[in-house]
Scaffold this motif. Structure first.
Motif, short mmCIF file in Angstrom:
data_model
loop_
_atom_site.label_atom_id
_atom_site.label_comp_id
_atom_site.label_asym_id
_atom_site.label_seq_id
_atom_site.Cartn_x
_atom_site.Cartn_y
_atom_site.Cartn_z
N ASP A 523 0.95 -1.15 -0.02
CA ASP A 523 -0.10 -0.05 -0.02
C ASP A 523 0.92 1.33 -0.17
OD1 ASP A 523 -2.29 -1.56 -0.12
OD2 ASP A 523 -2.48 -1.33 2.13
N ALA A 524 1.96 1.28 0.80
CA ALA A 524 2.84 2.52 0.76
C ALA A 524 3.36 2.47 -0.60
CB ALA A 524 3.91 2.29 2.00
N HIS A 525 3.98 1.43 -1.07
CA HIS A 525 4.51 1.43 -2.49
C HIS A 525 3.75 2.22 -3.48
CE1 HIS A 525 7.69 -0.94 -5.19
NE2 HIS A 525 7.42 0.45 -5.41
N VAL A 526 2.47 1.68 -3.50
CA VAL A 526 1.43 2.18 -4.50
C VAL A 526 1.40 3.87 -4.44
CG1 VAL A 526 -1.14 2.06 -5.11
CG2 VAL A 526 0.08 0.13 -4.88
N LEU A 527 1.14 4.06 -2.96
CA LEU A 527 0.70 5.52 -2.79
C LEU A 527 2.04 6.41 -3.06
CD1 LEU A 527 -0.99 5.20 1.04
CD2 LEU A 527 -1.95 6.15 -1.21
N ALA A 528 3.12 5.91 -2.69
CA ALA A 528 4.19 6.85 -2.95
C ALA A 528 4.71 6.78 -4.78
CB ALA A 528 5.62 5.94 -2.60
N LEU A 529 4.25 5.83 -5.46
CA LEU A 529 4.42 5.92 -6.85
C LEU A 529 3.29 6.55 -7.31
CD1 LEU A 529 5.47 2.12 -8.07
CD2 LEU A 529 6.73 4.15 -8.12
N SER A 530 2.17 6.59 -6.78
CA SER A 530 0.90 7.59 -7.25
C SER A 530 1.46 8.81 -7.12
CB SER A 530 -0.15 6.97 -6.56
OG SER A 530 -1.33 7.94 -6.86
N GLY A 531 1.83 9.10 -5.92
CA GLY A 531 2.40 10.61 -5.57
C GLY A 531 3.44 11.09 -6.58
N LEU A 532 4.40 10.21 -6.72
CA LEU A 532 5.49 10.66 -7.66
C LEU A 532 5.04 10.95 -9.16
CD1 LEU A 532 8.29 8.37 -6.01
CD2 LEU A 532 8.30 11.18 -6.36
N GLY A 533 4.11 9.97 -9.36
CA GLY A 533 3.53 10.11 -10.82
C GLY A 533 2.70 11.55 -11.19
N GLU A 534 1.94 11.83 -9.85
CA GLU A 534 1.33 13.17 -9.93
C GLU A 534 2.19 14.35 -10.03
OE1 GLU A 534 -2.09 14.27 -9.61
OE2 GLU A 534 -2.85 12.30 -10.09
N ILE A 535 3.19 14.25 -9.20
CA ILE A 535 4.09 15.59 -8.90
C ILE A 535 4.78 15.45 -10.69
CG2 ILE A 535 6.33 16.07 -7.95
CD1 ILE A 535 5.06 14.38 -5.40
N ALA A 536 5.45 14.61 -10.96
CA ALA A 536 6.08 14.59 -12.36
C ALA A 536 4.97 15.13 -13.41
CB ALA A 536 6.30 13.07 -12.67
N GLN A 537 3.74 14.60 -13.35
CA GLN A 537 2.68 15.22 -14.28
C GLN A 537 2.57 16.62 -14.23
OE1 GLN A 537 -0.53 12.62 -16.10
NE2 GLN A 537 -1.44 13.36 -14.22
N ASN A 538 2.63 16.88 -12.98
CA ASN A 538 2.30 18.49 -12.61
C ASN A 538 3.52 19.40 -12.94
OD1 ASN A 538 -0.34 17.73 -11.61
ND2 ASN A 538 0.21 17.96 -9.50
N ALA A 539 4.70 18.68 -12.77
CA ALA A 539 5.72 19.44 -13.21
C ALA A 539 6.03 19.55 -14.69
CB ALA A 539 7.11 18.85 -12.32
N GLY A 540 5.22 18.73 -15.48
CA GLY A 540 5.34 18.81 -17.04
C GLY A 540 6.66 17.74 -17.31
N GLU A 541 6.93 16.77 -16.63
CA GLU A 541 7.98 15.99 -16.76
C GLU A 541 7.34 14.84 -17.51
OE1 GLU A 541 9.91 15.86 -13.02
OE2 GLU A 541 11.12 17.79 -13.30
N ASN A 542 7.08 14.49 -18.68
CA ASN A 542 6.23 13.59 -19.07
C ASN A 542 6.86 12.18 -19.04
OD1 ASN A 542 4.27 15.54 -19.62
ND2 ASN A 542 4.74 15.29 -21.97
N ALA A 543 8.31 11.94 -19.27
CA ALA A 543 8.87 10.90 -19.40
C ALA A 543 9.00 10.26 -18.01
CB ALA A 543 10.46 10.90 -19.77
N VAL A 544 9.38 11.24 -16.98
CA VAL A 544 9.24 10.84 -15.42
C VAL A 544 8.03 10.22 -15.18
CG1 VAL A 544 9.73 11.15 -13.26
CG2 VAL A 544 11.17 12.38 -15.10
#
Length: 915
Positions: A523-544
């Motif tokens: 659960d922690a792994h899923v939440l962390a990856l989800s947060g990092l995906g949102e952060i990268a998307q919001n930063a405009g870093e499409n590849a990340v």
């Protein structure tokens, strides 16, 4: 229907000629037209609904229908799909095998997926023979069956499928939900079964007693109130009394209680145990509860069957009518009933039944402090959560009520209750439950667990700031188990993804991911990856973002839609298509609405406006069905934009109004910015450039990441508004953010091309606009290519380079037209006309409202495939879309062609020239 034998084979149909004619007409209509229908038979207990339904089912069978028939049960209504399973597993040719149904239950983890698979099985059968599905006692249908019955009749309305349902008027919610969902979509008949006339009662008497009705008998039967079951029971008692020369007691005692009174004590006890277990029950279960030897119970069974109280179908014992069961049940003292239900629950679990089978007895018999009952409710809730989250939440709410507040168990039960309520979309209730538990000052570890459980609740409610505060508080006080600490850290990072400082957010996410990986908590792994995906998307870093969401979906396939959209942001539509096919064929596919969101983004990006619009229509419907609105604001914003591109201003305004309504429910920053942008587009279309520019400026002020996220594909539109208003600083700001986005994504042709286009618009540089067109040649997005070509053509016209301008404008016009963006194509055509170019025009005229010409290109493809005999699933596979989208297209086809069956569609298509 006789109480103790006799010639009553058609007595239940006396006085029901009008009702039967109405049902027979519907049966004939479905068989003749090849389209669906629904009949609801309603009436009080014993009024003759079951007999009427059975006769209608028999008539349909004689008319060539494939028949499936089942009956819901009051004490079995917790088991998911138990009511509808009886309909699809039984009959002359079962629609599904028992193994197939078990396979569905094992592999699916969402209601919509299961309903679609059921629809496919029924649709396949209806392709060769009309189908009737009958369900008695609808008022006791389990929640998943009720959900399916709200969806399936409309989903299958274009196939010859007749639904016949019978139930009591109270409680009315089940019937009302089903009928409301079907009304307006297919022929719907409600047959209200009332008391029998005096003439019909007289005929019943002749059927039973073989003699004319005298006044004494007529007075006695008046006590039945026109209820055929009670009348038949009374007449059976009269016949028995006449044969034995006994006096005739009054009222219902004649038909039921007199027979109960005459039974052996062991038989009565056996019947009482059966009545506690339900209308259908097992012989061994009743024998065990009655505490009698098998031989004694066997004698009791024989006497009960001989008295006309029970039937034996070989698998279960069944009370002949629920009124008989109630007559037995109400004679058990209330306190004894509660104890017997609790004992029944214990026995069923000990005998190997599933916890969910014992739940109805727990709900009737458990008292506060009963920890075994709490454990059973928790196990049952866990079992049914994937398919009936609302019911799971109800069970956990009851479990929480049974745990005294002084016991530590209360916090563990409360945590599970919060998770179930959140899964069911009951977020406010989950938050209220959590806060009540937190007010009880739990130990630090339980405090942290409860705050972690509330993380999903707060995220769903768009309370990112509150989520961050609670996560940080729980981390600061300490005492959390390592896995809970990792989840709280990941939740904090997820909350930070909505704030301005994404550098801090990324650092927090990386720390949370390391902790989750070290501890090994999924659960922690899923939440962390989800947060990092949102952060990268919001930063405009499409590849990340793609890297994060791909890793996330590898752990949990529920996040496959996020990976698909991330591929699209990289202009990798081939990978997006492959993953969409995987999602369509995945037996465990989750989050169907989000998959439709990804499909819509895919089709929109490829310029398939018709398909994209249908995708978003379907997405909104699916979100409404499961009552979890996530993308409804964005869906309406895009649909309004599509309508404007097509030239349908009325539809565009309707979508804008709907987007505003949904924004009031979910007013997060992203939704707010999306609606502001749409309002700017509408203001420009209305000629109010000042308002349009002001709205764009407001979007820019809503947060640094929301600006480019919203405008990355439509920034050219925003820049044009700013320039038309003379807002050069605003236009330069927009161009600068497009350039920054391109620098972050140098391998994405759309990003680099749009950045060049934005700069060319601001500088009015034809060379830069030409460079934009060159960069976008490798972009898979035709609408972006067309817009850049149109801008280049206008700049070339202004520079007096007419020949080059006409070429660019012609390309733009044709590309818009091929995508169905006829209004955009028309605007470019006006530029061509202004340039004096009288060459070939694109087809920019608006489609008619009715007839084959009213169909979009996608609808015509669907219509031809269905007319050829393809099922929705096969058509979806051929067109690489969702079966749900096929259904949306088909609904539009039938409306525009004014037809209501596949047969009519096939006949119409046969008259059309080949294309």
């Amino acid at each position: 229907m006789a109480g103790s034998g006799g010639p009553l084979s058609r007595s239940g149909l006396r006085g029901r000629e009008v009702e039967l004619e109405e049902l027979q007409a519907l049966i004939a209509s479905v068989a003749r037209t090849g389209s669906g229908g629904l009949a609801l038979i309603q009436g009080e207990p014993g009024i003759g609904k079951t007999t009427l339904l059975a006769e209608a089912v028999s008539m349909a069978g004689a008319a060539g229908f494939s028949v499936g028939f089942g009956k819901a049960d009051e004490l079995h209504h917790i088991v998911p799909l138990s009511s509808l399973a009886a309909c699809v597993l039984h009959g002359d040719q079962p629609l599904l095998s028992g193994d197939a149904l078990v396979d569905l239950a094992r592999n699916h983890d969402q209601r919509i997926w299961l309903v679609e698979r059921l629809a496919e099985a029924i649709e396949a059968r209806a392709g060769s023979v009309p189908v009737l599905i009958g369900l008695d006692d609808l008022q006791w249908a389990d929640p998943l069956s009720r959900f399916a019955l709200q969806q399936l009749p409309t989903r299958l309305r274009t196939s010859p499928v007749l639904w016949m349902l019978a139930g009591r008027p109270e409680p009315a919610s089940a019937a009302e939900e089903v009928v409301a969902a079907a009304t307006g979509n297919l022929p719907t008949v409600t047959v209200s079964v009332g008391p029998l006339s005096g003439a019909a009662i007289d005929q019943l008497t002749i059927d039973t007693l073989g003699a004319a009705v005298d006044e004494r008998v007529r007075d006695l039967l008046g006590g039945a109130g026109g209820n055929p079951f009670l009348a038949v029971e009374m007449l059976a008692g009269l016949r028995t009394a006449r044969a034995s020369d006994e006096p005739v007691p009054p009222g219902l005692v004649v038909g039921v209680r007199a027979r109960l009174k005459s039974l052996q004590p062991g038989t009565l006890r056996f019947l009482q145990m059966g009545a506690v277990l339900g209308r259908n029950f097992g012989f061994r279960d009743a024998a065990a509860l009655s505490g009698q030897p098998t031989a004694t119970s066997l004698a009791a069974l024989e006497e009960a069957v001989g008295a006309g109280l029970l039937d034996d179908d070989g698998d279960h014992l069944v009370f002949r009518h629920d009124l008989l069961r109630q007559a037995v049940y109400v004679d058990i003292p209330p306190s004894a009933r509660k104890a017997l239900h609790r004992e029944a629950a214990h026995h069923l679990v000990a005998a190997g039944h599933q916890p969910v089978d014992a739940v109805p007895h727990i709900l009737r018999g458990a008292l506060p402090g009963d920890e075994e009952a709490v454990a059973l409710l928790r196990r049952a809730a866990d079992d049914i959560l994937p398919v009936t989250p609302g019911l799971a939440a109800d069970l956990m709410t009851r479990a929480l009520e049974l745990v005294p507040s002084a016991r530590p168990l209360r916090f563990a039960v409360g945590e599970q209750t919060i998770l179930c309520l959140t899964r069911a979309g009951r977020n406010r209730e989950a938050l209220s439950t959590g806060d009540r538990l937190l007010a009880g000052r739990p130990p630090l570890e339980e405090f942290s667990r409860l705050q972690a459980a509330l993380g999903g609740t707060l995220w769903n409610m768009d309370l990112a700031g509150e989520l961050r505060r609670r996560a940080e508080t729980a981390l600061a006080v300490g005492g959390a188990a390592p896995e809970i600490g990792a989840r709280l850290a990941a939740l904090r990072a997820l909350a930070l993804s909505r704030e301005d400082d994404l550098v801090v957010a990324r650092a927090a996410g990386e720390t949370a991911l390391r902790a989750a990986t070290a501890i090994g908590d999924r659960d922690a792994h899923v939440l962390a990856l989800s947060g990092l995906g949102e952060i990268a998307q919001n930063a405009g870093e499409n590849a990340v973002a793609l890297e994060r969401f791909a890793a996330l979906s590898a752990i949990d396939s529920a996040f496959l839609p996020e990976e698909i959209v991330a591929h699209l942001h990289m202009d990798d539509f081939a990978a997006g298509k492959r993953l969409l096919l995987q999602a369509a064929n995945d037996a465990g596919a989750m989050r169907q609405a989000m998959t439709l969101w990804a499909q819509g983004q895919h089709d929109l990006g490829l310029g398939r406006l018709d398909d994209a619009d249908a995708d978003f229509v379907t997405m909104e419907r699916l979100e409404d069905e499961v009552q979890v609105p996530v993308q409804q604001v964005n869906g309406r914003v895009i649909r309004s934009r599509i309508a404007l591109l097509r030239g349908d201003r009325e539809a565009a305004r309707e979508h804008l109004a709907a987007a505003r309504e949904r924004l009031a429910v979910k007013p997060n920053p992203g939704n707010t910015a999306a609606v502001l942008f749409l309002e700017a587009v509408h203001a420009e279309a209305d000629g109010d450039i000042a308002l349009a520019a002001d709205k764009i400026r407001q979007v820019q002020q809503k947060g640094p990441f929301m600006r480019w996220r919203l405008l990355r594909d439509w920034v050219d539109c925003a820049i044009r508004m700013a320039l038309r208003r003379g807002e050069h600083e605003l236009a330069e700001d927009l161009a600068a953010q497009a350039g920054a986005h391109a620098e972050r994504n140098p391998a994405v042709p759309t990003a680099t091309g749009i950045a060049a286009q934005a700069l060319g618009l601001v500088t009015r540089d034809p060379a830069m606009l030409g460079h934009s067109v060159e960069l976008l040649r490798t972009s898979p997005r035709p609408l972006a290519r067309a817009a850049a070509s149109a801008d280049l053509g206008q700049a070339l016209l202004a520079a007096g380079r007419k020949h080059e301008a006409v070429a660019a404008l012609t390309h733009a016009r044709d590309t818009f037209a091929e995508s169905g963006a006829h209004a955009a194509a028309g605007r470019v055509q006006r530029d061509l006309d202004g340039a004096g170019d009288g060459s070939r025009r694109a087809a920019t005229t608006q489609r008619p409202v009715q007839g084959w010409g009213a169909l979009t290109a996608s609808e015509q493809k669907v219509a031809r495939l269905i007319a050829q005999g393809h099922t929705n699933r096969l058509a979806a596979d051929l067109l690489v879309v969702s079966p749900h989208t096929i259904n949306t297209h088909l609904t539009s086809v039938f409306r525009k062609l004014s037809i209501n069956s596949r047969v009519q569609l096939a006949n119409l298509v046969m008259t059309l020239p080949d294309s």
